[in-house]
Design a protein around this motif. Sequence first.
Motif, PDB file in Angstrom:
ATOM      1  N   ALA A  75     -28.456 -56.962   5.698  1.00  0.00           N
ATOM      2  CA  ALA A  75     -27.190 -56.417   6.192  1.00  0.00           C
ATOM      3  C   ALA A  75     -27.454 -55.175   7.034  1.00  0.00           C
ATOM      4  O   ALA A  75     -28.419 -54.457   6.807  1.00  0.00           O
ATOM      5  N   THR A  76     -26.566 -54.939   8.019  1.00  0.00           N
ATOM      6  CA  THR A  76     -26.677 -53.681   8.766  1.00  0.00           C
ATOM      7  C   THR A  76     -26.112 -52.562   7.904  1.00  0.00           C
ATOM      8  O   THR A  76     -25.486 -52.801   6.875  1.00  0.00           O
ATOM      9  N   LYS A  77     -26.322 -51.364   8.349  1.00  0.00           N
ATOM     10  CA  LYS A  77     -25.862 -50.224   7.575  1.00  0.00           C
ATOM     11  C   LYS A  77     -24.360 -50.286   7.352  1.00  0.00           C
ATOM     12  O   LYS A  77     -23.864 -50.115   6.240  1.00  0.00           O
ATOM     13  N   TRP A  78     -23.620 -50.557   8.428  1.00  0.00           N
ATOM     14  CA  TRP A  78     -22.179 -50.584   8.300  1.00  0.00           C
ATOM     15  C   TRP A  78     -21.736 -51.695   7.368  1.00  0.00           C
ATOM     16  O   TRP A  78     -20.851 -51.541   6.541  1.00  0.00           O
ATOM     17  N   GLU A  79     -22.404 -52.877   7.481  1.00  0.00           N
ATOM     18  CA  GLU A  79     -22.025 -53.979   6.617  1.00  0.00           C
ATOM     19  C   GLU A  79     -22.293 -53.645   5.154  1.00  0.00           C
ATOM     20  O   GLU A  79     -21.500 -53.984   4.271  1.00  0.00           O
ATOM     21  N   THR A  80     -23.394 -52.952   4.933  1.00  0.00           N
ATOM     22  CA  THR A  80     -23.690 -52.537   3.555  1.00  0.00           C
ATOM     23  C   THR A  80     -22.574 -51.660   3.019  1.00  0.00           C
ATOM     24  O   THR A  80     -22.082 -51.863   1.913  1.00  0.00           O
ATOM     25  N   ILE A  81     -22.189 -50.690   3.845  1.00  0.00           N
ATOM     26  CA  ILE A  81     -21.150 -49.775   3.392  1.00  0.00           C
ATOM     27  C   ILE A  81     -19.864 -50.544   3.130  1.00  0.00           C
ATOM     28  O   ILE A  81     -19.221 -50.395   2.097  1.00  0.00           O
ATOM     29  N   ARG A  82     -19.520 -51.396   4.095  1.00  0.00           N
ATOM     30  CA  ARG A  82     -18.247 -52.073   3.993  1.00  0.00           C
ATOM     31  C   ARG A  82     -18.182 -53.007   2.800  1.00  0.00           C
ATOM     32  O   ARG A  82     -17.173 -53.081   2.114  1.00  0.00           O
ATOM     33  N   LEU A  96     -24.542 -55.589  15.373  1.00  0.00           N
ATOM     34  CA  LEU A  96     -25.108 -54.283  15.719  1.00  0.00           C
ATOM     35  C   LEU A  96     -24.063 -53.410  16.387  1.00  0.00           C
ATOM     36  O   LEU A  96     -23.994 -52.211  16.165  1.00  0.00           O
ATOM     37  N   PHE A  97     -23.259 -54.055  17.238  1.00  0.00           N
ATOM     38  CA  PHE A  97     -22.217 -53.310  17.937  1.00  0.00           C
ATOM     39  C   PHE A  97     -21.296 -52.611  16.938  1.00  0.00           C
ATOM     40  O   PHE A  97     -21.011 -51.417  17.041  1.00  0.00           O
ATOM     41  N   TRP A  98     -20.810 -53.416  15.963  1.00  0.00           N
ATOM     42  CA  TRP A  98     -19.913 -52.832  14.984  1.00  0.00           C
ATOM     43  C   TRP A  98     -20.600 -51.725  14.202  1.00  0.00           C
ATOM     44  O   TRP A  98     -19.991 -50.720  13.840  1.00  0.00           O
ATOM     45  N   ASP A  99     -21.874 -51.943  13.950  1.00  0.00           N
ATOM     46  CA  ASP A  99     -22.630 -50.948  13.202  1.00  0.00           C
ATOM     47  C   ASP A  99     -22.583 -49.602  13.921  1.00  0.00           C
ATOM     48  O   ASP A  99     -22.275 -48.573  13.334  1.00  0.00           O
ATOM     49  N   ILE A 100     -22.879 -49.669  15.237  1.00  0.00           N
ATOM     50  CA  ILE A 100     -22.904 -48.419  16.006  1.00  0.00           C
ATOM     51  C   ILE A 100     -21.491 -47.872  16.173  1.00  0.00           C
ATOM     52  O   ILE A 100     -21.247 -46.669  16.067  1.00  0.00           O
ATOM     53  N   PHE A 101     -20.548 -48.784  16.423  1.00  0.00           N
ATOM     54  CA  PHE A 101     -19.162 -48.361  16.623  1.00  0.00           C
ATOM     55  C   PHE A 101     -18.672 -47.548  15.435  1.00  0.00           C
ATOM     56  O   PHE A 101     -18.094 -46.463  15.578  1.00  0.00           O
ATOM     57  N   PHE A 102     -18.886 -48.088  14.240  1.00  0.00           N
ATOM     58  CA  PHE A 102     -18.382 -47.382  13.072  1.00  0.00           C
ATOM     59  C   PHE A 102     -19.139 -46.100  12.803  1.00  0.00           C
ATOM     60  O   PHE A 102     -18.579 -45.122  12.318  1.00  0.00           O
ATOM     61  N   ALA A 103     -20.436 -46.118  13.120  1.00  0.00           N
ATOM     62  CA  ALA A 103     -21.190 -44.880  12.937  1.00  0.00           C
ATOM     63  C   ALA A 103     -20.570 -43.773  13.786  1.00  0.00           C
ATOM     64  O   ALA A 103     -20.380 -42.639  13.320  1.00  0.00           O
ATOM     65  N   ARG A 104     -20.208 -44.105  15.015  1.00  0.00           N
ATOM     66  CA  ARG A 104     -19.598 -43.096  15.893  1.00  0.00           C
ATOM     67  C   ARG A 104     -18.219 -42.694  15.390  1.00  0.00           C
ATOM     68  O   ARG A 104     -17.842 -41.527  15.403  1.00  0.00           O
ATOM     69  N   LEU A 105     -17.444 -43.717  14.965  1.00  0.00           N
ATOM     70  CA  LEU A 105     -16.083 -43.462  14.518  1.00  0.00           C
ATOM     71  C   LEU A 105     -16.078 -42.510  13.329  1.00  0.00           C
ATOM     72  O   LEU A 105     -15.301 -41.551  13.263  1.00  0.00           O
ATOM     73  N   LEU A 106     -16.958 -42.793  12.392  1.00  0.00           N
ATOM     74  CA  LEU A 106     -17.010 -41.962  11.203  1.00  0.00           C
ATOM     75  C   LEU A 106     -17.446 -40.545  11.539  1.00  0.00           C
ATOM     76  O   LEU A 106     -16.954 -39.578  10.957  1.00  0.00           O
TER      77      LEU A 106
END
Lengths: 279, 291, 294
Positions: free
Chosen positions: A172-179, C5-15
């Motif tokens: 999972a990507t970092k964001w997916e892990t968090i989510r 990956l896009f969403w990953d970066i997007f949310f990192a910036r948003l947060l």
Amino acid sequence: MTRKLYQVLGIAALFACALVVLAILGVVLFDLTAKGGPTLSWHFLSQYPKKGMTEGGILPAIFGTTAVTLLSTLLATPLGIGCAVFLHEYAPDNRISRLIRASIRNLAGVPSIVYGLFGLAIFMQFFGMGASVLAAGCTLGLLTLPSIITTTEEALRNVPRLTREGALALGATKWETIRTVVLPAAVPGILTGVILALSRSAGETAPILFTGVAFYTRYLPASVLDEFMALPYHLYILSTQHHAIEEVRPLAYATALTLLGLVFLLNLTAFWVRARYKQ
Amino acid sequence: MRETLILSLLICLVGCGRQNVENITIKGSDTEVNLVLQLAEAYMDTDPTVSISVSGGGSGVGIAGLLNGRIDVANSSREIMKEELAMAAQRQLNAEPFVFAADALAIICHPSVSFDSLQLDELGRIFSGEVQNWSQLGGRAGQISLYGRQSNSGTFMYFRERVLGKDYAPGIKQMNGNAQILEAIKADANAIGYIGFGYLTDESGALWQGIKVIKLGSERGKNAISPLDRAAIKAGLYPLTRPLFQFTNGEPTGKTRAFFAFEKSAAGQAIIAKNGYLPAAEAGLVSNFSQ
Amino acid sequence: MKQRLFWDIFFARLLAGAAWVSVLTLAGIFLMLLFNSIRAFQSISPTQFFSIAAWNPAAYGEATYGIGAMLVSTFLVTMGAMLIAVPLGIGTAAFLSEIASPRVRNILKPAIEMLAAVPSVVIGFLGIVLVAPVLADVFHLPNGLNALNGSILLAVMALPTLISVTEDAIHAVPKDYKEASYALGANRWETLVRVTLPSCTSGILVAVMLGLGRALGETMTVLMATGNATAMPHSFFDPVRTITATVAIEMGEVPSGTPHFYSLFACALVLFLITLFVNMAAERVAAGFRQKGQ
């Protein structure tokens, strides 16, 4: 011999301190229940005030408090969770993140009246919201933001590292892990914080004093841009500025009891959530 | 979270049902707030398409609200001041006065104070701090305990202009409203203070126990008049009779105009009389200090 | 994969953006207060502002804007509150962490948290209807609305913070200290007073400062129960008006853009800086304490 005497006296003194603190809470609860209880009834909670507030009930105040509190939490929760997630999951331990943390801690200590002034200058005047549920809601939202951030960070901290690493190991990507993994695990802690913030918003008076609360409105606010009545302000007016203070004293007690009841109910719910989900 | 969303939707829905209600926001004088509240309630009973919200805070709050463009009607128990008129002109506002009732400002004290009547100039010296002990005026010794309003009050301003001509004594206790002054004086053996006439009596019209109403004489030699003496007030003999104002931005229109008409009508004047205030026509000795 | 990956970066910036909101808010509050205060000092002399001239914006003659009396009132009420709350708070915290059995702790801790939840307006209300008549009776005053009343109420509000932070500090004391003390023959009381408490002095100091910050910023409680007289107080039995009460009372009555309006922002700036200072000092002490304790 005297050493033992000192010990007995000392411990007795400490016990007395704790007793005093307990007694304070007891007095608060007892006095309000005894003098507010008789006036409290379904009629009181569901009627509008009548005859210059000397009769009737406090429905508009309950409604107003509910509306503004919910709005403030709606605004502060996503922002607070977002900030906490960033701080805990993404931010490296550098000067910037320390600056952000310091800002949050200092914001928590800012007096509520200063938040009220900020709300007046920014939300009412600069953004042109006028005296309204919206302006008051935004102001209260800012007030509770630091505590939501702090409790969310605490909740995130309590999610075991292995859980995170497991998800990442699975691709999972970092964001997916968090989510999908971290946030759900932290929900009880976050929920506790949100409920406590709700309870804080419901009881605050100073931030709403100039941002939209009114003494008496005939109808409930029709939209978020209208003025509203609120429980803490209602209590304040009934006990200090009303034209028939003695006469409405029982109503003031009942209002205080209602407000206290609301706040305690929210707090007890938060405690229950916290206790229930404690690993 | 889902529950929160549903609840907020419900709130909006509840609101949507009442789009064609005109809102009138009234703020200001604590002296007038109860009266205007009752007038508003009675008027709203006759016309459900209007919603009048009434708040207190003091005449200053009302006029400030009007100048800030945030309210429709400012209740004020005093005239508008020169500086406020200038500010209004600057903001392209026109503060239009409307007198809907009159008030006889009463001086009350604790029953154990030795005086039953006072001259206006003695009153001035008491409240400005020149005289500090009842014995200086020939009464039972006791340090005079002063009670008044805060600077946001029209009554505060009116009394200062009409009676004092200078600042209040520094030790005067500034209470939040008329009712607080009444309560405080009942408990303080050397107390004296000023309150609006409407606060002297309870719902049934009986004088509150535990206070003494002072008769006032405007000049030496002339009879001191009590504010309870309606005939004397009508004849213009009571020195502290004052008009009660409502200010709007420009001439009142729409529902505001209709509300004002209601206040001047028989039904409105009956409510005014029931609350212990005087009809606008009985303003008697009208004080005018904006000049 | 690219989309993930896009969403990953997007949310990192948003947060990250969400995090900056808190910094911006603090900066925004400070700047708003500062700009409006500068406008205030264009028509009010700073020397008069910080002097003991009377606070009389609506004076008959020339308006004066002196916050001296208000500052004294604020400190009087706050210090009085600390005098009451500190001994009570430390005692209760010591009781909680050292003496109380787990059962008692399970009753007392929630009770303290409930006390913390009581809204300030309810405390102020009880100050008017409960504390004031008692004070009036006991001390033979016309009414009980004075600095002492305010101090008692503020103590009640600051106690929960004081107790919980002190309790944390006491818990952080390493067990070896206590065991060493017992080994040397001291009893529980002596260990507490001569070893445990002294070793967490800085933690207690942090607790006191946080409680102090809480008391300084309280508005509704003092507004309702202290009598609101703007004159300089001479004793705890005088009615007083704190900075917070003045801003709360007068803000509603001033047309925007007048010197009076801006002067209230200047008052709020003074208050903001004082509480900021107290909180930052508490953090300094806490940081030092954390390093030392370990």
